[in-house]
Design a protein around this motif. Structure first.
Motif, short mmCIF file in Angstrom:
data_model
loop_
_atom_site.label_atom_id
_atom_site.label_comp_id
_atom_site.label_asym_id
_atom_site.label_seq_id
_atom_site.Cartn_x
_atom_site.Cartn_y
_atom_site.Cartn_z
N PRO A 142 2.44 0.17 6.93
CA PRO A 142 2.84 -1.09 6.63
C PRO A 142 2.17 -2.37 7.15
O PRO A 142 1.77 -2.29 8.34
N HIS A 169 5.14 -8.49 4.96
CA HIS A 169 6.13 -8.16 4.32
C HIS A 169 6.34 -6.68 4.51
O HIS A 169 7.09 -6.12 3.68
N GLN A 216 2.05 1.10 -3.20
CA GLN A 216 1.61 0.01 -4.10
C GLN A 216 0.60 0.32 -5.24
O GLN A 216 0.88 0.03 -6.73
N GLN A 233 4.41 -4.20 3.18
CA GLN A 233 4.25 -3.36 2.10
C GLN A 233 3.29 -2.37 2.68
O GLN A 233 2.68 -2.36 3.44
N ARG A 234 2.91 -1.38 1.64
CA ARG A 234 2.01 -0.08 1.80
C ARG A 234 0.99 -0.14 0.70
O ARG A 234 1.32 -0.02 -0.66
#
Length: 442
Positions: free
Chosen positions: A111, A115, A122, A117-118
């Motif tokens: 991550p 935010h 994605q 996210q990965r």
């Protein structure tokens, strides 16, 4: 000492003779205070990885100098897929021994702020099938592992449903392996069906590990043979590092010390240097504006002493050019005592680029303290990872070049993106991940 001209290192032996009898038990004493791990090899990223949907055992499409490499690919289907539809091959990079594909997944899918996210998650959500490519011996010749990459491309084409073009690239040296594989396939008239080539902090023009640390790895291995220098002496390291030495006592040129690097660059030119057909993209963990790290040249990094001073080492950051500049020394009395000096070697340590905890790794192995700012130094300079046009042996380029001020034709890539600041080599950050997702979504 040294003659003026090409970059070189010179070692001065500080003992009049190293053949006097070694006191009983001395070798065992020294062995207990020296590191035993393979230096500069990164451990796998921790944590559970996403289980692969398929695994491929791969042989090589060609051999190199009688060596046939092997590899494994972990196939992860994109959203809504139960087979390959839009394959993206990502090859593993600089390290020793066999690839750890779970660790590679964890590294690339870690991550990232702000935010959490990965990147790989994605990509899968975009309908891209992620194929992580590993090698049986990451440290072997790039040309040999490129044969495995070519087999992976062939397998992806053979198992793909439809005719969506491939995305092929790699992390670090994995980008060099796939660059060579695609160019070699083109030179043989083979259709690799690849539309996009993507390199992630790849040392297109070379990488850097401080010369004094390379010599310390050999020093440790010569006294306690436990593979400490196995990575630094490997074919892959010789082909990738701009400056390399063959032993702890080596004196001579460093940019052309290994014929393997010279031969690899000649092989790249033979196959076309870069593949022609794909759009060539690259990202760099280094900054683009010429801002380096706070690691001044020619400063002490650490001083290690053990056994009442009978064993020890001193390490300095790489000086900027000059003639016969001290970079450190090492001793294990009465077996070894030496000092090392470099000439005409640039101060790579603080340059903009993806970083490696090279100094920290060695200091930790010796159990000696090190100031935090010195733990990590430049590993892949930004001017290398964005493939600027310059001679990769001579390096007639300012390491602190403001890449943002250059016109696009200065790079051999069609487009590239640098990190907002110098980050760890291979680390996924928001600027790089978002740029990749945008480019692949076009």
């Amino acid at each position: 000492m040294a003659t003026r001209g090409a970059a070189r290192i010179d070692v001065v032996r500080a003992l009049r003779q190293e053949s006097e009898p070694v006191p009983a038990g001395r070798a065992e004493e020294v062995a207990r205070v020296l590191p035993r791990e393979v230096l500069f090899a990164a451990p796998p990223a921790p944590g559970p990885a996403r289980p692969a949907d398929r695994e491929w055992a791969l042989g090589a499409a060609w051999s190199h100098q009688g060596r046939t490499a092997t590899g494994t690919a972990a196939v992860h289907y994109g959203a809504g897929h139960d087979r390959l539809v839009k394959p993206m091959i990502i090859a593993d990079g600089f390290n020793h021994g066999p690839s750890d594909l779970a660790g590679l997944w964890n590294q690339l899918d870690a991550p990232y702020p702000p935010h959490q996210q990965r990147l790989l998650t994605q990509l899968l959500a975009q309908g891209i099938d992620v194929v992580l490519l590993g090698f049986g011996a990451r440290h072997t010749h790039i040309q040999a592992n490129a044969g495995v990459a070519a087999s992976c491309v062939r397998r992806a084409i053979g198992e793909r449903a439809g005719n969506a073009p491939l995305i092929v690239g790699g992390l670090g040296v994995g980008g060099l392996i796939t660059r060579y594989a695609l160019a070699e396939m083109e030179s043989r008239g083979e259709d690799h069906q690849t539309e996009t080539y993507l390199s992630y902090d790849t040392p297109h023009n070379g990488a850097w590990i401080p010369l004094i640390l390379q010599q310390l790895a050999y020093f440790a291995q010569s006294l306690v043979p436990a593979g400490q220098a196995d990575l630094i002496s490997s074919p892959m390291a010789q082909q990738v590092l701009w400056a390399w030495v063959e032993s702890g006592r080596y004196s001579g040129p460093v940019a052309t010390a290994s014929l393997l690097r010279v031969e690899f660059l000649e092989d790249l030119r033979r196959v076309g240097w870069f593949p022609v057909r794909p759009r060539k993209l690259g990202v760099a963990n280094g900054a683009a504006d010429g801002t380096g790290r706070n690691i001044p040249p020619d400063e002490p990094v650490f001083e290690w002493s053990a056994l009442g001073g009978l064993a020890g080492a001193s390490v300095r950051t790489q000086p900027e050019g000059g003639q016969d500049r001290l970079v450190g020394g090492m001793r294990a009395l009465p077996m070894w005592a030496s000092r090392s000096y470099t000439s005409q070697v640039p101060s790579f340590d603080g340059a903009p680029g993806g970083t490696l905890a090279a100094y920290g790794t060695v200091a930790d192995g010796l159990g000696t303290p090190i100031e935090s700012k010195y733990r990590s130094a430049c590993f892949v300079p930004s001017v290398s990872s964005v493939a600027l046009q310059f001679d990769p042996l001579e390096w007639p380029v300012d390491l602190y070049t403001d890449i943002t001020a250059l016109s696009p034709e200065h790079s051999q890539l069609d487009d590239y993106h640098c990190d907002a600041q110098n980050s760890e080599h291979g680390k996924v950050t928001a600027p790089l991940a978002e740029w990749i997702l945008d480019q692949l979504g076009k």
